[in-house]
Design an enzyme around this catalytic site. Sequence first.
Site, PDB file in Angstrom:
ATOM      1  CB  CYS A 106       3.222 -26.456  27.056  1.00  0.00           C
ATOM      2  SG  CYS A 106       4.678 -27.490  26.881  1.00  0.00           S
ATOM      3  CB  CYS A 152      15.603 -37.689  25.903  1.00  0.00           C
ATOM      4  SG  CYS A 152      16.544 -36.320  26.623  1.00  0.00           S
ATOM      5  CB  CYS A 190       4.816 -34.722  28.178  1.00  0.00           C
ATOM      6  SG  CYS A 190       4.017 -33.823  29.453  1.00  0.00           S
ATOM      7  CB  CYS A 210      15.018 -31.529  20.989  1.00  0.00           C
ATOM      8  SG  CYS A 210      15.928 -31.379  22.538  1.00  0.00           S
ATOM      9  CB  CYS A 256      11.641 -37.161  24.096  1.00  0.00           C
ATOM     10  SG  CYS A 256      10.893 -35.609  23.575  1.00  0.00           S
ATOM     11  CD  GLU A 306       2.861 -30.117  17.355  1.00  0.00           C
ATOM     12  OE1 GLU A 306       2.552 -30.696  16.319  1.00  0.00           O
ATOM     13  OE2 GLU A 306       2.829 -30.677  18.466  1.00  0.00           O
TER      14      GLU A 306
HETATM   15  N1  SAH Z   1      14.410 -30.209  26.921  1.00  0.00           N
HETATM   16  C1  SAH Z   1      13.659 -29.784  28.078  1.00  0.00           C
HETATM   17  C2  SAH Z   1      12.297 -29.306  27.699  1.00  0.00           C
HETATM   18  C3  SAH Z   1      11.384 -30.357  27.105  1.00  0.00           C
HETATM   19  S1  SAH Z   1      10.285 -30.701  28.347  1.00  0.00           S
HETATM   20  C4  SAH Z   1      13.647 -30.893  29.105  1.00  0.00           C
HETATM   21  O1  SAH Z   1      14.167 -31.961  28.807  1.00  0.00           O
HETATM   22  O2  SAH Z   1      13.204 -30.683  30.203  1.00  0.00           O
HETATM   23  C5  SAH Z   1       9.473 -32.012  27.925  1.00  0.00           C
HETATM   24  C6  SAH Z   1       9.114 -32.816  29.167  1.00  0.00           C
HETATM   25  O3  SAH Z   1       8.337 -33.916  28.720  1.00  0.00           O
HETATM   26  C7  SAH Z   1      10.363 -33.391  29.802  1.00  0.00           C
HETATM   27  O4  SAH Z   1      10.273 -33.524  31.179  1.00  0.00           O
HETATM   28  C8  SAH Z   1      10.416 -34.731  29.140  1.00  0.00           C
HETATM   29  O5  SAH Z   1      11.180 -35.606  29.857  1.00  0.00           O
HETATM   30  C9  SAH Z   1       8.963 -35.124  29.085  1.00  0.00           C
HETATM   31  N2  SAH Z   1       8.716 -36.151  28.081  1.00  0.00           N
HETATM   32  C10 SAH Z   1       9.380 -36.362  26.933  1.00  0.00           C
HETATM   33  N3  SAH Z   1       8.888 -37.412  26.274  1.00  0.00           N
HETATM   34  C11 SAH Z   1       7.866 -37.882  27.003  1.00  0.00           C
HETATM   35  C12 SAH Z   1       6.938 -38.938  26.821  1.00  0.00           C
HETATM   36  N4  SAH Z   1       6.963 -39.702  25.745  1.00  0.00           N
HETATM   37  N5  SAH Z   1       6.015 -39.137  27.779  1.00  0.00           N
HETATM   38  C13 SAH Z   1       5.967 -38.317  28.861  1.00  0.00           C
HETATM   39  N6  SAH Z   1       6.795 -37.299  29.078  1.00  0.00           N
HETATM   40  C14 SAH Z   1       7.748 -37.074  28.157  1.00  0.00           C
END
Ligand code: SAH
Length: 377
Positions: A116, A127, A351, A123, A130, A103
């Site tokens: 974006c 985390c 995000c 991934c 996410c 996406e």
């Molecule tokens: N792997 C990289 C790139 C992914 S960025 C990184 O970790 O930075 C994706 C961004 O969205 C990151 O800052 C992540 O922490 C945030 N994110 C992930 N899940 C989310 C959620 N459920 N709500 C809000 N932000 C989220």
Amino acid sequence: MRSLIAQDNGVSAALNLLDRDRRGLEEYFSEIGEKPFRASQLIQWIHQKAVTDFQQMTNISQALRDHLQQNTVIHLPEVVYDATSADGTRKWLLQLDDENRIETVYIPEDDRGTLCVSSQVGCALDCSFCSTGRRGFNRNLTTAEIISQVWLATYLLDEEKKPGRKVTNVVLMGMGEPLLNFDNVVRAVRIMMDDFAYGLSKRRVTISTAGVVPAIDRLGDLLDMRLAVSLHAPDDQLRNSLVPLNRKYPLQELMDACRRFIDKQNTRSRITFEYVLLDGVKDSDQHARALVKLVKGIPTLMNLIPFNPFADSGYRTSPRKRVERFNKILADAGITTVVRRTRGEDIDAACGQLVGKIEDKSRRHRRFEEPRIGMQT
Ligand code: SAH
């Protein structure tokens, strides 16, 4: 949906020119006995003029056009879903050559349009908050698959014929951990910043990482650009439980890498730290104060992100008052902050909501599909 695959000559092993930055195209041209400056011409046709038919590349000799047509392709993923949110956010689902889908999201704001971009299929970092991570991991994207997202978005927004709908900024914040796909990401970023291609300035391209320390150092050596770090917790114990990568690269090492990165930049710049607020988990006054201490001495832009919920996440969004209070503690300590507005929720473009279609190789997704209680073996 109409396919934008162009100039596919059916030779699957043919060189996809989208995989090459200018330097790579120069190498290709010297291999075939052509002048290196052809690379600038070709990259302009492909990326600035969106021309994928070699025969239309009029400043290139007929013999070379024919050679390119016979030996190379300009091959883009197919758009299989395309939706625009009520707030103007537009999301594309792209079908790759294998079974995977990724996406890409366009987020318009008053003074800019941010794309974006995804860097991996899924991934591997897992985390806890996410939803991309929960779906598992399949593979790295190629340079072509990364830069195609910029090509397609630029082309399709242009077709809207509405003023201001342009890609002015790119953030590698989509699916995946960009610094674990280092070479392809760097090549794609070089194309984004190349004046003969998209010409984005170093302030307008951001890589977001969960904290792959050695790769932050390598990136600082190679490129002048913006770095965002998904910080998410002010201490190691909490961060270990949210961002498992922290066990490999704990906070002090990460903060030192950020300092080194800033020192290497030619112009004064800041690190963007991302911090998702989770209700009752890491949104207290103490957390805010610990965060202030942690980033002390590092030029910081603190990006506070309201949690975007998804099914079975186990987390709640912090109440608005809490976000305001958290923000105030940081601001009062002299830290520049922004509270990220959630965009494109109605099309699942926010995000952490980008999931695409991942043929999971890590089998992680199964863990979340199995019944958690009363499980019999
Ligand atoms: N792997 C990289 C790139 C992914 S960025 C990184 O970790 O930075 C994706 C961004 O969205 C990151 O800052 C992540 O922490 C945030 N994110 C992930 N899940 C989310 C959620 N459920 N709500 C809000 N932000 C989220």
